[in-house]
Motif scaffolding. Sequence first.
Motif, PDB file in Angstrom:
ATOM      1  N   ALA A 197       0.821  -1.217   0.000  1.00 16.18           N
ATOM      2  CA  ALA A 197       0.000   0.000   0.000  1.00 16.18           C
ATOM      3  C   ALA A 197       0.849   1.259   0.000  1.00 16.18           C
ATOM      4  N   SER A 198       2.136   1.137   0.303  1.00 23.44           N
ATOM      5  CA  SER A 198       3.024   2.300   0.307  1.00 23.44           C
ATOM      6  C   SER A 198       3.221   2.865  -1.095  1.00 23.44           C
ATOM      7  N   GLY A 199       3.049   2.023  -2.102  1.00 21.61           N
ATOM      8  CA  GLY A 199       3.275   2.445  -3.472  1.00 21.61           C
ATOM      9  C   GLY A 199       4.705   2.266  -3.943  1.00 21.61           C
ATOM     10  N   ALA A 200       5.570   1.691  -3.105  1.00 23.91           N
ATOM     11  CA  ALA A 200       6.963   1.462  -3.501  1.00 23.91           C
ATOM     12  C   ALA A 200       7.012   0.488  -4.677  1.00 23.91           C
ATOM     13  N   ASP A 201       7.937   0.729  -5.585  1.00 25.86           N
ATOM     14  CA  ASP A 201       8.070  -0.148  -6.745  1.00 25.86           C
ATOM     15  C   ASP A 201       8.679  -1.493  -6.378  1.00 25.86           C
ATOM     16  N   VAL A 202       9.615  -1.488  -5.434  1.00 22.27           N
ATOM     17  CA  VAL A 202      10.299  -2.713  -5.004  1.00 22.27           C
ATOM     18  C   VAL A 202      10.164  -2.842  -3.496  1.00 22.27           C
ATOM     19  N   LEU A 203       9.702  -3.990  -3.041  1.00 23.26           N
ATOM     20  CA  LEU A 203       9.628  -4.277  -1.612  1.00 23.26           C
ATOM     21  C   LEU A 203      10.752  -5.245  -1.270  1.00 23.26           C
ATOM     22  N   ILE A 204      11.559  -4.872  -0.263  1.00 20.36           N
ATOM     23  CA  ILE A 204      12.728  -5.672   0.108  1.00 20.36           C
ATOM     24  C   ILE A 204      12.504  -6.291   1.486  1.00 20.36           C
ATOM     25  N   HIS A 205      12.352  -7.605   1.503  1.00 18.40           N
ATOM     26  CA  HIS A 205      12.211  -8.360   2.757  1.00 18.40           C
ATOM     27  C   HIS A 205      13.605  -8.401   3.388  1.00 18.40           C
ATOM     28  N   GLU A 206      13.808  -7.622   4.419  1.00 16.73           N
ATOM     29  CA  GLU A 206      15.141  -7.385   4.979  1.00 16.73           C
ATOM     30  C   GLU A 206      15.427  -8.347   6.125  1.00 16.73           C
ATOM     31  N   LEU A 207      16.364  -9.268   5.897  1.00 15.17           N
ATOM     32  CA  LEU A 207      16.694 -10.272   6.906  1.00 15.17           C
ATOM     33  C   LEU A 207      17.980  -9.948   7.663  1.00 15.17           C
ATOM     34  N   GLU A 208      18.641  -8.855   7.284  1.00 22.10           N
ATOM     35  CA  GLU A 208      19.911  -8.532   7.936  1.00 22.10           C
ATOM     36  C   GLU A 208      19.688  -7.581   9.112  1.00 22.10           C
ATOM     37  N   ASP A 209      20.060  -6.326   8.978  1.00 20.59           N
ATOM     38  CA  ASP A 209      20.056  -5.400  10.117  1.00 20.59           C
ATOM     39  C   ASP A 209      18.682  -5.196  10.736  1.00 20.59           C
ATOM     40  N   PHE A 210      17.623  -5.267   9.926  1.00 17.36           N
ATOM     41  CA  PHE A 210      16.278  -5.013  10.438  1.00 17.36           C
ATOM     42  C   PHE A 210      15.665  -6.236  11.120  1.00 17.36           C
ATOM     43  N   THR A 211      16.375  -7.370  11.095  1.00 17.30           N
ATOM     44  CA  THR A 211      15.836  -8.594  11.680  1.00 17.30           C
ATOM     45  C   THR A 211      16.862  -9.203  12.634  1.00 17.30           C
ATOM     46  N   PRO A 212      16.646  -9.096  13.936  1.00 12.97           N
ATOM     47  CA  PRO A 212      17.590  -9.691  14.897  1.00 12.97           C
ATOM     48  C   PRO A 212      17.734 -11.189  14.648  1.00 12.97           C
ATOM     49  N   PRO A 213      18.905 -11.752  14.945  1.00 13.59           N
ATOM     50  CA  PRO A 213      19.126 -13.188  14.692  1.00 13.59           C
ATOM     51  C   PRO A 213      18.041 -14.088  15.252  1.00 13.59           C
ATOM     52  N   SER A 214      17.511 -13.746  16.417  1.00 11.82           N
ATOM     53  CA  SER A 214      16.494 -14.597  17.039  1.00 11.82           C
ATOM     54  C   SER A 214      15.193 -14.634  16.241  1.00 11.82           C
ATOM     55  N   LEU A 215      14.958 -13.621  15.414  1.00 12.49           N
ATOM     56  CA  LEU A 215      13.721 -13.551  14.632  1.00 12.49           C
ATOM     57  C   LEU A 215      13.891 -14.024  13.191  1.00 12.49           C
ATOM     58  N   ARG A 216      15.099 -14.378  12.808  1.00 12.92           N
ATOM     59  CA  ARG A 216      15.328 -14.769  11.417  1.00 12.92           C
ATOM     60  C   ARG A 216      14.601 -16.056  11.025  1.00 12.92           C
ATOM     61  N   PRO A 217      14.506 -17.070  11.887  1.00 16.15           N
ATOM     62  CA  PRO A 217      13.710 -18.242  11.505  1.00 16.15           C
ATOM     63  C   PRO A 217      12.258 -17.881  11.189  1.00 16.15           C
ATOM     64  N   LYS A 218      11.678 -16.976  11.963  1.00 12.97           N
ATOM     65  CA  LYS A 218      10.303 -16.528  11.697  1.00 12.97           C
ATOM     66  C   LYS A 218      10.230 -15.811  10.356  1.00 12.97           C
ATOM     67  N   ALA A 219      11.202 -14.931  10.108  1.00  9.21           N
ATOM     68  CA  ALA A 219      11.206 -14.173   8.855  1.00  9.21           C
ATOM     69  C   ALA A 219      11.313 -15.112   7.658  1.00  9.21           C
ATOM     70  N   ARG A 220      12.173 -16.110   7.762  1.00  8.92           N
ATOM     71  CA  ARG A 220      12.329 -17.056   6.659  1.00  8.92           C
ATOM     72  C   ARG A 220      11.044 -17.828   6.402  1.00  8.92           C
ATOM     73  N   ALA A 221      10.339 -18.191   7.471  1.00  8.75           N
ATOM     74  CA  ALA A 221       9.106 -18.962   7.325  1.00  8.75           C
ATOM     75  C   ALA A 221       8.001 -18.163   6.642  1.00  8.75           C
ATOM     76  N   LEU A 222       8.085 -16.833   6.729  1.00 13.50           N
ATOM     77  CA  LEU A 222       7.069 -15.977   6.112  1.00 13.50           C
ATOM     78  C   LEU A 222       7.266 -15.826   4.611  1.00 13.50           C
ATOM     79  N   ALA A 223       8.463 -16.120   4.124  1.00 16.49           N
ATOM     80  CA  ALA A 223       8.870 -15.716   2.783  1.00 16.49           C
ATOM     81  C   ALA A 223       7.935 -16.178   1.675  1.00 16.49           C
ATOM     82  N   ALA A 224       7.664 -17.448   1.569  1.00 16.66           N
ATOM     83  CA  ALA A 224       6.938 -17.972   0.403  1.00 16.66           C
ATOM     84  C   ALA A 224       5.560 -17.335   0.252  1.00 16.66           C
ATOM     85  N   ASP A 225       4.760 -17.340   1.317  1.00 12.83           N
ATOM     86  CA  ASP A 225       3.416 -16.756   1.239  1.00 12.83           C
ATOM     87  C   ASP A 225       3.487 -15.243   1.045  1.00 12.83           C
TER      88      ASP A 225
END
Length: 301
Positions: free
Chosen positions: A30-58
């Motif tokens: 809804a932001s209107g951005a042309d490219v959406l970047i799922h950020e797994l590095e600095d914006f995602t603490p290591p403890s939350l990376r498994p959750k972030a990865r699980a969200l990817a496909a859907d």
Amino acid sequence: MTRKLRPASLCRSWLFLEGANEQVLQHAAASGADVLIHELEDFTPPSLRPKARALAADLYAAWRDQGVVVAVRVNPLDQDGMDDLAAVMRGGPDIVALPKVAEPHHVARLDEAVTRFERDYGIAEGSTSLLPNIEFARGLVQTGAIAVASRRTIGCLMASEDLAADLGAERGSDGLELAYARQRFIVECRAAGVVAVDCPYTWSDADGVARDTAWARRLGYTAKSLVDPAHAAIVNGVLTPGADALREAGRIVAAFEAARTQGLGRVELDGSLLEVPTYSNAKRLIARGEALRTIDRDTET
């Protein structure tokens, strides 16, 4: 129906999003951005990376249905990056961004890994593009070599905070400390034939991001990264040729072509001597404006 993917050359706003923040991710288009970047590095603490990865496909499927370009930034491959890729490549991202790129071999290794996962997951080989992120002085001075290290590379993105920290520079909202880096970066990218994605404006004020984007546009940038969804519309607006700019470009084209029919090599318009480069730039601006109108219309429908 075949999906019509916005080409990198017409992607103005590249929005980084917290990798495990479901509410932010679900509403990002809804932001209107042309490219959406799922950020797994600095914006995602290591403890939350498994959750972030699980969200990817859907998540990527949902973004794709909303007409945006789907990107992911994984961690450096000698850290969590391989685990990231093993999970997110199942979702078939359009672009994989790699942070902390300082050497061409970093990109070559990413290319090899992406190729392997495309084969493993039945994705068309070669369909995933790469976006090296330049965040250190070492990477900046090798941007040209980094940009051509893989045929998959469609652009390079320049960071702001990490680069300033590496330089020992004092950050300011005017961006003066990164002025040379931004000028050099676009020269390197242009010479390599890839899109130069400008660094993000990391303050919240709307006037500031508009000024910063206008300065980038003057340097020749057509793309900018961002970290605030509220900035997407501003960036798109500044990087889309407006009615006044298109009208002026039309005047330049008309005046120059009229002069040429009279056998003249140049012509004066409003005190400016118009020559071939000015005429060519005006024609490019008009063509870009038309291309953006067409792709924006197609994306909306």
